[in-house]
Each structure stands twice: as C-alpha cells, then as structure tokens.
Design an enzyme around this catalytic site. Sequence first.
Site, mmCIF file in Angstrom:
data_model
loop_
_atom_site.group_PDB
_atom_site.id
_atom_site.type_symbol
_atom_site.label_atom_id
_atom_site.label_comp_id
_atom_site.label_asym_id
_atom_site.label_seq_id
_atom_site.Cartn_x
_atom_site.Cartn_y
_atom_site.Cartn_z
ATOM 1 N N ASP A 78 6.085 38.483 64.482
ATOM 2 C CA ASP A 78 6.013 39.607 63.592
ATOM 3 C C ASP A 78 5.104 39.111 62.061
ATOM 4 O OD1 ASP A 78 7.112 41.275 64.931
ATOM 5 O OD2 ASP A 78 9.285 40.853 64.275
ATOM 6 N N ASN A 152 5.825 46.410 55.760
ATOM 7 C CA ASN A 152 7.288 46.412 55.664
ATOM 8 C C ASN A 152 7.810 46.712 54.507
ATOM 9 O OD1 ASN A 152 7.915 45.936 58.389
ATOM 10 N ND2 ASN A 152 8.343 43.768 58.136
ATOM 11 N N GLU A 153 7.901 45.867 53.470
ATOM 12 C CA GLU A 153 8.440 46.230 52.161
ATOM 13 C C GLU A 153 8.173 45.373 51.122
ATOM 14 O OE1 GLU A 153 9.752 42.998 53.946
ATOM 15 O OE2 GLU A 153 10.898 44.350 54.841
ATOM 16 N N ASP A 182 21.064 42.868 42.202
ATOM 17 C CA ASP A 182 20.411 41.698 42.059
ATOM 18 C C ASP A 182 18.976 41.671 42.360
ATOM 19 O OD1 ASP A 182 22.732 40.098 41.886
ATOM 20 O OD2 ASP A 182 22.975 39.778 44.045
ATOM 21 N N SER A 196 15.380 45.841 54.371
ATOM 22 C CA SER A 196 16.241 46.989 54.167
ATOM 23 C C SER A 196 17.305 47.404 55.082
ATOM 24 C CB SER A 196 15.076 48.341 54.027
ATOM 25 O OG SER A 196 16.092 49.436 54.055
ATOM 26 N N ASN A 251 6.593 37.394 52.553
ATOM 27 C CA ASN A 251 5.372 36.439 52.505
ATOM 28 C C ASN A 251 4.863 35.704 51.431
ATOM 29 O OD1 ASN A 251 1.923 36.547 52.974
ATOM 30 N ND2 ASN A 251 3.094 34.962 53.946
#
Length: 305
Positions: A78, A152-153, A182, A196, A251
């Site tokens: 991935d 992704n996010e 946080d 998520s 990343n």
Amino acid sequence: MPKAGIIYNDVKPVACRTAQELKDRLLASGWDVRLATGIGGILGYSSPESPVCHTPIDRLNPPGFDEDMTFAIVLGGDGTVLSAFRQVAPYGIPLLTINTGHMGFLTEAYLNQLPQAIDAVLENRYEIEERTMLAVQVVRDQTLLWEALCLNEMVIHREPLTSMCHFEVQIGHHAPVDIAADGLIVSTPTGSTAYSLSAGGPVVTPGIPVLQLVPICPHSLASRALVFSNTQPVTIFPANPNRLVMIVDGNGGCYVLPEDQVKIQRSPFPARFIRLQSPEFFHVLREKLGWGLPHIAKPTSVELP
C-alpha cells in the site's frame, strides 16, 4: 509505439526481480517501457528551521511518465501504491496495482496473478475506477511552505509529551468550530478504512463525493466524526501555542506553527485504478478487514471432572 510504466519497491527483491521480468515481456510485445522506483513519491519532512521543504505536486513524475503513457504497473504494498499515485496522478496515468507486500488493501491482484492481469490489460479487458485525492498545503503569511497530494488522509496532531490541542476548523463558508483533541484527521473515502477507521470514523464506500473530519481522542462527548461534501475546502487554524506535526498518508509532512494555516481541498487530479473486474468494495472489506463475517457459535461448555 505505445508506452507503459513500472513503479516498484526497490527495497523488496521480489519486486525488483519482477519489474525486470515484466519490462522484458512488455518490450517483447512492442511497448516502450519506463521504470521508476516508488522512492520518488516519498514525501520529505520540513522543520521549523527549514520550513519550505517540498517538491511541487506537479514535479514528482519520474522521467518519461507523462500524458502519453497508456498505463503503469505498481509492484509493492500500500505504501508504494500511495507513493505511485503522488507521482502519476497529475498526468492521469491509470495504475494496475500488484501486491508484493502484506495486507495490500489498495492493490488489485496478487503476484501469482500477474501473468493473467497483464494479459487482461494488454487486451483492454479492464475498467478504470477514479478515486478522490486531496491537495494539502501549509501556508504562512501568504507563503506556501509545503504541499502534497494524498489518497488516504491528512493528520495533524500534537507532539509527544505535550498537552491536548485546540483547533479552529472552517469547512467551506460555514462558521469555524473549535475542537479540543489530540489531533484531527481529514480523510477521503479511500482513507476511511485506514487511520480514520482506527480513530472511530465511519467506513465510506468509494465513489461517494464526500470527505470526513475525525477528531483523535476528543475531549468532548459531542465531538464526533463529520462527513461533508468534497466540494467544500477545509482550513485548519492551530489555536494553541505549541507547534504541531502534520503527516500525509502516513508518510511525510511538516511542523505546523501557531501562525500557520493548513488548507485541504479535493485535488483536480483523481487516482485512477485499473480494475480487472467490477469493483466489489464489500468483498475487499470482508477479505482484508473481516467485515460482515458470520458469527461463530461458542463451543458447548463441558463440565470438568
């Protein structure tokens, strides 16, 4: 001569070996083949001392990867898939993703299925599924400090050993809201099964034109995940005195200081997946994450002597 690309994880010997074998096969079939490693899409980290540390979104493409490329094949897990889309999405290159890693949630086929997958692609027996990507920018005094594409996010959170953070978040033209947590996650439907999900957000099926905002460990019973239209940009204002850390697709990223703004919006460049059969998202959820598996009855209790 048609042109194809191969992006591979050069840390994995099996991916390196397969990339060369695949190149030889495509060359023998009359294709112009370009090779690249996934390292080109790995994001760097900026620091408070050197805040401008990024490659512009449209300059990550490897040499020879352009609008004339018919397709590219990704060999890796991935992480390699996420890196590859950062490299090729601005040029609309569709990717056939082959899993040489572990879970491979984003991959289309396993390595032992590669010969049949290549046959299907060369015979044009495939569909293209487009998925939303995000353009993430960090801005200070109207100066762009850092930017990246993400599939992704985007995550912004406190540094270790610091206190809870406050964020002011504005979605579209709506009034800003204050969130104490946080950290925050802004996720695409693709990313809804990643960080998520672990933070309590809902799973969103691909193709639905939404994004979601998920607080990490919020300090309020009323602070929950929010799903909203992906046409609305998001701006995050850090409302606390300490610097924060931003990570994109698990990343790379940068520090975010109190005077910075994080701007997130749907990218004009979608991720284009090659699908060898009609996408079946629930099957992937069941196979990779165990969703919807039938309950197994408990064994009958046996009295011990």
